[in-house]
Enzyme design. Structure first.
Site, PDB file in Angstrom:
ATOM      1  N   PRO A 105       0.810  -1.221   0.000  1.00  0.00           N
ATOM      2  CA  PRO A 105       0.000   0.000   0.000  1.00  0.00           C
ATOM      3  C   PRO A 105       0.841   1.269   0.000  1.00  0.00           C
ATOM      4  CG  PRO A 105      -0.117  -1.091   2.135  1.00  0.00           C
ATOM      5  CD  PRO A 105       0.573  -2.034   1.209  1.00  0.00           C
ATOM      6  N   GLU A 132       1.761  -7.697   9.053  1.00  0.00           N
ATOM      7  CA  GLU A 132       2.004  -6.268   9.261  1.00  0.00           C
ATOM      8  C   GLU A 132       2.821  -5.647   8.140  1.00  0.00           C
ATOM      9  OE1 GLU A 132       1.633  -2.616  11.162  1.00  0.00           O
ATOM     10  OE2 GLU A 132       0.598  -4.527  11.511  1.00  0.00           O
ATOM     11  N   ARG A 170      -3.194  -8.734 -21.085  1.00  0.00           N
ATOM     12  CA  ARG A 170      -4.106  -8.407 -22.182  1.00  0.00           C
ATOM     13  C   ARG A 170      -3.462  -7.499 -23.218  1.00  0.00           C
ATOM     14  NH1 ARG A 170      -7.010  -3.847 -22.080  1.00  0.00           N
ATOM     15  NH2 ARG A 170      -8.894  -4.874 -22.832  1.00  0.00           N
ATOM     16  N   ASP A 185      -8.731   1.454 -25.408  1.00  0.00           N
ATOM     17  CA  ASP A 185      -9.303   1.361 -24.069  1.00  0.00           C
ATOM     18  C   ASP A 185      -9.197   2.678 -23.318  1.00  0.00           C
ATOM     19  OD1 ASP A 185     -10.091  -1.250 -24.161  1.00  0.00           O
ATOM     20  OD2 ASP A 185      -8.240  -2.043 -23.330  1.00  0.00           O
TER      21      ASP A 185
END
Length: 265
Positions: A105, A132, A170, A185
């Site tokens: 994160p 953690e 992809r 896209d």
């Protein structure tokens, strides 16, 4: 391309790697996908891969030894296949070293641009964490990239890895049936994608725009670009600040802004 995922839950990838676009790409031999349980590289009698943090604090921290050993084993296997990759780590100076991606994160936010960058590689290794966090030496001595899929916390790195792998694979030649699909896209051009329509031409009173039925390709392309501008203006206006627009596109954008303002009155 070869993609390896280091995870404590390899079974989570069975369906993802075997179905839909990823499954077809693997069946065609375009990509080799594997999920490796790095617990098998633990030197602990009970297969422990985490420990309490030095200095105290809550939670458990992933140990460096199993992850380093797992990556080194993958590199040795690739070297034996003729990949020419050095098996000893760290080897940051090696030009043939694969991209080793830490799912975290704290990392750089994943974007379409990053997917396009990854799609140019021939070997990616994703490390999925739990608990953690990671022993800092994993970051310092092993990884090339730290990536997050958004400003929120998940229980592990498996779901982000699936997202990144799908987004990357992809883009490989031969994966999609229509090679233009990935090019047009949303985000690939810097704008959100224009609206799509298919048969029937009218459904419950809603009609396909006449321009799409005209057969005039230049006018259709102009309509699509203008509608991409409209959709981006309405939903993600901040994306427009990053783009260099043509004179025609700037004219369209001003017209669209006036239309939006009139609609709000």
């Amino acid at each position: 391309m070869r993609i390896d995922v280091l995870t404590l839950f390899p079974e989570m990838f069975d369906g993802v790697f075997g179905a839909s676009i990823l499954g077809k790409a693997r069946d065609k031999g375009i990509v080799e996908l594997s999920a490796v349980n790095f617990r098998q590289y633990s030197t602990s009698k009970h297969g422990q891969v985490d420990d309490t943090p030095y200095g105290g604090g809550g939670g458990m921290v992933l140990k460096p030894e199993p992850i380093f050993a797992a990556v080194e084993d993958l590199l040795r296997g690739r070297e034996n296949e003729g990949g020419g990759i050095a098996a000893e780590l760290p080897a940051n100076e090696s030009p043939s070293r694969p991209r080793i991606v830490l799912l975290c994160p704290q990392g750089e936010t994943f974007t379409q641009k990053k997917a396009e960058e990854f799609a140019k590689e021939d070997h990616l290794i994703f490390i999925c964490g739990h608990y953690e966090g990671y022993d800092e030496r994993i970051r310092d001595g092993l990884v090339t990239d730290e990536i997050s899929i958004g400003d929120y916390v998940l229980t592990g790195g498996e779901l982000p890895a699936m997202v990144m792998i799908d987004s990357t694979v992809r883009l490989l030649p031969g994966v999609l049936g229509n090679e233009n699909s990935a090019v047009t896209d949303s985000f690939s051009t810097g704008l959100l994608e224009y609206p799509h329509y298919t048969r029937p031409t009218e459904f419950r009173g809603m009609k396909v725009p006449d321009i799409l039925l005209s057969g005039h390709h230049a006018n259709i392309e102009a309509w699509r670009r203008r509608e991409s501008l409209r959709r981006t203006l309405q939903r993600r206006p901040e994306l427009l600040e990053r783009l260099t627009l043509t004179k025609q596109e700037l004219k369209w954008l001003e017209e669209l802004k006036r239309e939006e303002a009139a609609a709000d009155e």
